[in-house]
Design an enzyme around this catalytic site. Structure first.
Site, PDB file in Angstrom:
ATOM      1  N   GLY A 176     -18.285  28.532  13.083  1.00 41.29           N
ATOM      2  CA  GLY A 176     -17.867  29.305  11.916  1.00 41.29           C
ATOM      3  C   GLY A 176     -18.803  30.471  11.629  1.00 41.29           C
TER       4      GLY A 176
ATOM      5  CB  CYS B   6     -20.509  18.181  28.615  1.00 47.39           C
ATOM      6  SG  CYS B   6     -19.236  19.415  28.655  1.00 47.39           S
TER       7      CYS B   6
ATOM      8  CG  ASN C 135     -16.442  19.994  16.544  1.00 46.43           C
ATOM      9  OD1 ASN C 135     -16.265  19.216  17.478  1.00 46.43           O
ATOM     10  ND2 ASN C 135     -16.850  21.241  16.725  1.00 46.43           N
TER      11      ASN C 135
END
Ligand code: FAD
Ligand code: FAD
Ligand code: FMN
Ligand code: FMN
Ligand code: FES
Ligand code: FES
Lengths: 314, 286, 314, 286
Positions: A220, A131, A70
């Site tokens: 995942g 980040c 993502n």
């Protein structure tokens, strides 16, 4: 004897060890259609930044074998709107709240911590330092011991003594224990392990990277072995620092694996996309496994895989 | 503040495959469900987990509801039109009668139904025709005139079952290769139909480029355009933020908006149809 | 027009770009029962060390979602027996040979390079520097720019000018381009990307780590997004350095993905365990895909995903 | 040098499921193959890919061949006994008649057959009985006396079909919970049978702890012991080095030896039955 499923992290207490993972539970309202949020140990909010953020352009995701990439890019309304709109509703639900914050500069972290400090009823603060630091050529805070320390110090100085700080680290480093030591030294009360791994998918039809930002975060079950390793290593290095474990947990067995490695509580992320009720299923399965393995207190299972190996059949 | 949330009727359940028939390039599948079928509106979709135990596919797949009915005995039926494409849809298309699949439904917004009889044009691309037939029935029941245009790359990819065709006044077909109907794209024939049938509203479902082209046509003519968009969805329930499009809100602010919650049906004129891979200027928080 | 499937890496030429991955093709003889080895671009041997090695105790493996962990521990007969027994048989097969070497000290790498230098008919040398350095608290050579450089320099000084050196890097570093630059600067002619990721599985029955050595290397499709990212990053940073790509390739599509990212050739590892003929299937599928996408020369596809994005529909 | 390599008859092929029957805790499955069945010897195994398209399971699973036959019309049959345990074996046990599975077979070493008639004891633990019935038939055909001991945790885990029992002179059953036969372990009853039947060779297949215990018994008595070991196998064809055991070679050197190539049938007296998780001292290259 009844099983005690409660857990604690650096003073924060949870009725059970299953939390949502930051960025994987929307505003909470969406999931509340599938189960009462109060059934969670806590909800961890999406990482919120100082200002409103559009996030990245689409495509923002790609499915990968046993995982996904993502690049949401921390889309969100900014801390002020967030505290005004999202938090009051969550409080009404009777769910413990862990606010996740993310900054682009050390000063951002300081500002965010001050804002959160003023809010009553926050159980803990998760500090996402995975980040890019705009002041340091976009290098990720958590990739560098110095910037990781600076971000956490800024939070520590501004949050006051009430709300425990959980520093969330990236596994994309040569030695995660080094970063862990640094942020604990800088005042983190606990650690969240792991954030996503940096990955890329190339669309073999267009022959360009599939995501608009080229790279994205891999999550995942594919990454679970990396999460277990990171948690095990950090728990061995810093046995007194509680760990919020995450990374590929899709069943009670998986959650138990992270707990045995050293996690005091477990966040469920990607699994919720495949099954809105995942957190509840995992919670129930984890409780059953703990009982089946003979634990009376959930907390006795934390880090259990670190005990000396016995001579018997093991 | 009342922030947008998911279809309040959405539930998660196992549904049994009652029938699975190959129709052209597609599989028409019927699933047995309970009264949930009565809550489904044309435009809503379902999110299905694919792959079974031990699968490497971690995400649900979204499918438009082709038809939702409740039989007199109370049994609900959900019908879908599946294009076997990658691993997920192929797995689903291979399910046999009696198999169970896990669904979350109904999800998303529905096509808005005018209160007065209007002249409506329904445009579908490929399996995008799926939700249009149920919509056509509702519109007909309201006394609307319904014209339909279906386009696809070739004849086998036009999904237009007989019983569906019954509810439309005219059906125009276009194919990119000319193997059926008009050789060309839906946007080539739409202006003519708008003019000849005096169309007041367009409903569409299909690839983004088609929806964008239709938006241009409808905007030029000041016609309403409700389109069902298809962005990659990881969750379908509003928690992942992968399915966003830049959409202008009622306050005039353009936000990256979740198409699984505020869509898939959206007002075409409010969507900023830029190239993907870019956040258009002016989007909130850019 | 016939499709030219040949490729080259730093002077080494291969009739096609599909190679085996080190440690995943036994001695070659086992696979030769399923296809003629000469159909491969080359065989990459298991990493050979100076002395015979028992490897690790069992359990040495654990299956993971879309992947596996291994801790073979470089079991092998040592360089002398290897050159005497394995290499002559491979030469008879008419397959190009890439010898992989691994050391525990800088001196080991020097010794191995000298030994290989004396052998005729070796197409390239893959230098596995993802091994613990016994002289540096067991830190992996490739995890540190200095030790990575020292190992490659030792090989460079001792191998002579004939045999190209391909340095094999681990993805378990904060910045793989930093290590890549360092080893290229030290004399590597090409890079092999990626070795396995460090992972762990805990057996939830015994409640101990499943592998005898606790951690192991994660391979298979689960890690492909990490491989693609690493190859893409390194190809962008060092466009003139050829890359032997690997990591989770199980189909022609997957191989093509790595090629688009920047791989000049692709090694197949874990996929062979699931399908002994995997390399042949992948080879055929890759050729078909290249032709379908309009390539006349395989080499034109290398790094193709790096071109500027066009305005059209893409 | 002639280094060990895989069963020279091994091939990779798709095999159709002809039958799949539940027997106690197991599934007895019959697969249609070609003349490959004629090359299978008792002790050989097959490696099967599991999970189907889109699976997260990347490794083959190994199963002992229960029986291999060639029918008069040339069709070959391979029979397996599957214990549905984790995702892989459960997937296999769920295959239906007509489904195809991909196999590599025959693999590994076979039980050595004495040239003279001998008195043999066959010992199986759980599904470890699977390869012993075919072995018993071969031994009987050679004029051997065959006694058999089967052990398991409980009655449902004893796999001993009627037709299999026919080829043995005596069958002793032990269960850990006493639900069938003698309450106890196979090692409790073996010494008595060795003595009463004057056993000259033991063949065994089952959990490693059982094989190790039998090795102790046979060594004490100077009896030959061929055992089929079961180490975790990632490839089954000798290329991954995950399936090793410390085994003494003909040169007296103990090496970490691949059980998929030099096994699964090994001389019990040559295996160093240490605790796993340790390389015993003296192993070559330690
Ligand atoms: C609202 C909505 C309605 C849909 N209705 C239908 C329908 O009625 N019939 C039908 O056949 N298909 C429909 N789709 C597409 C369907 O959800 C799958 O994307 C498609 O079947 C491909 O999935 P796959 O597993 O076969 O392919 P894969 O390549 O395995 O898909 C991989 C992943 O990418 C995503 N993805 C890839 N391409 C697309 C795309 N173009 N759009 C959305 N997601 C994508 C998938 O969701 C999945 O997560 C719809 C999608 C959406 C969002
Ligand atoms: C030579 C040999 C013969 C065998 N014969 C039979 C047989 O006749 N019938 C039968 O039911 N099973 C047999 N097995 C075991 C079988 O291969 C599988 O290990 C078992 O079915 C569990 O796989 P799973 O996918 O269900 O479990 P999972 O837990 O999904 O297996 C995960 C992985 O671990 C490996 N693994 C885990 N435990 C073991 C173990 N104890 N032994 C070997 N590998 C393990 C598996 O191979 C697989 O790679 C045999 C194994 C070997 C090595
Ligand atoms: C769509 C998505 C969005 C995420 N957003 C955030 C975020 O805002 N902040 C954060 O710290 N982690 C974020 N993460 C990382 C997760 O919190 C989690 O650390 C990671 O996904 C691994 O857990 P999982 O495998 O269970 O998903 C996000 C992950 C996904 C998949
Ligand atoms: C069982 C096994 C053994 C390996 N042995 C070696 C080795 O000896 N030397 C080496 O450089 N890499 C070794 N590797 C790593 C592979 O060569 C390859 O880099 C990695 O597995 C990723 O590719 P894959 O996903 O295709 O397996 C080994 C991998 C596996 C699974
Ligand atoms: S698909 Fe997850 S938010 Fe829309
Ligand atoms: S299972 Fe791979 S070498 Fe034996």
């Amino acid at each position: 004897m009844t099983f005690d499923f409660s857990t604690a992290m650096a003073g924060a207490r949870f009725s059970n060890p299953i939390l949502t993972a930051s960025g994987c539970a929307g505003s909470g309202k969406e999931l509340s259609q599938f189960f009462p949020l109060s059934e969670l140990g806590a909800i961890v909010t999406k990482s919120i930044m100082v200002k409103p953020r559009s996030g990245r352009a689409t495509p923002r995701m790609a499915e990968t074998p046993s995982g996904m990439l993502n690049s949401i890019g921390l889309q969100g309304p900014g801390i002020d709107q967030f505290l005004e709109n999202d938090i009051p509703w969550l409080k009404e639900q009777g769910v413990k709240i862990v606010i996740s914050i993310a900054g682009e500069s050390v000063e951002d972290y300081a500002v965010l911590a001050r804002k959160v400090r003023g809010v009553a009823g926050i159980t803990a603060l998760e500090v996402n330092i995975s980040c890019p630091n705009v002041e340091n050529r976009g290098q990720v805070f958590a990739c560098n011991p110095t910037t990781a320390r600076e971000a956490i110090s800024a939070v520590r100085r501004n949050i006051g003594g009430e709300v425990p700080i959980i520093a969330k680290l990236t596994p994309d480093v040569t030695d995660i224990t080094e970063i862990a030591r640094e942020v604990v030294d800088a005042g983190a009360d606990g650690l969240a392990l792991i954030n996503t791994l940096l990955g890329m998918v190339i669309d073999t039809n267009t022959m360009f990277p599939k995501l608009s930002q080229k790279t994205g975060g891999l999550s995942g079950p594919a990454i679970r072995p990396v999460a277990v390793r990171a948690i095990y290593q950090v728990h061995a290095a810093l046995p007194d620092t509680p760990i919020l474990g995450m990374g590929g947990v899709a069943s009670g067995r998986d959650a138990f694996e992270l707990v045995l490695a050293g996690a005091s509580a477990v966040s469920v992320g990607t699994a919720t996309f495949g099954n809105p009720a995942a957190a509840m299923v995992i919670k129930q399965e984890l409780e059953e496994i703990c009982i089946q393995r003979g634990f009376v207190n959930f907390r006795d299972a934390i880090g259990f895989a670190h005990r000396a190996e016995g001579g018997d059949g093991e | 503040m009342d922030f947008p949330t998911i279809n309040p009727k959405a539930q998660q359940f196992d549904a049994e495959v009652l029938s699975n028939k190959r129709v052209g390039s597609y599989n028409h599948m019927v699933f047995s469900v309970d009264e949930i079928a009565s809550y489904a509106r044309p435009g809503n979709f379902v999110a299905i987990s694919v792959g079974g135990p031990g699968t490497s596919m971690v995400l649900r797949r979204a499918f438009a509801i082709y038809r939702a009915t409740v039989k007199p005995d109370g049994q609900g039926l959900l019908e879908l039109v599946i294009a076997p494409f990658g691993n997920g849809s192929t797995w689903l298309a291979n399910r046999q009668v009696g198999d169970l699949v896990n669904m979350v439904a109904p999800l998303g917004t529905a096509f808005g139904i005018p209160t007065e009889p209007v002249r409506a044009l329904l445009v579908g691309g490929g399996y995008g025709s799926a939700p249009l037939f149920a919509l056509a029935e509702v519109l007909k029941a309201r006394g609307c005139r319904v014209d339909m245009v279906l386009g696809a790359s070739s004849a086998a990819k036009i999904y237009a079952p007989l019983e569906g065709k019954r509810s439309v006044s005219s059906l125009t077909i276009t194919t990119d290769d000319g193997s059926a109907g008009t050789h060309g794209r839906v946007s080539d024939v739409i202006p003519g139909i708008i003019a000849s049938s005096n169309i007041e509203i367009i409903y569409s479902c299909g690839p983004m480029a088609m929806l964008s082209a239709i938006t241009n046509i409808s905007k030029e003519r000041g016609i309403m355009h409700q389109c069902s968009v298809e962005e990659s969805m990881a969750c379908g329930i509003g928690v992942c933020m992968t399915c966003v499009l830049p959409v202008e809100g009622e306050d005039g602010v353009v936000r990256m908006t979740r198409t699984c919650i505020d869509g898939p049906v959206m007002d075409g004129s409010k969507v900023i149809w830029t190239k993907s891979r870019e956040i258009p200027d002016g989007v909130w928080g850019k």
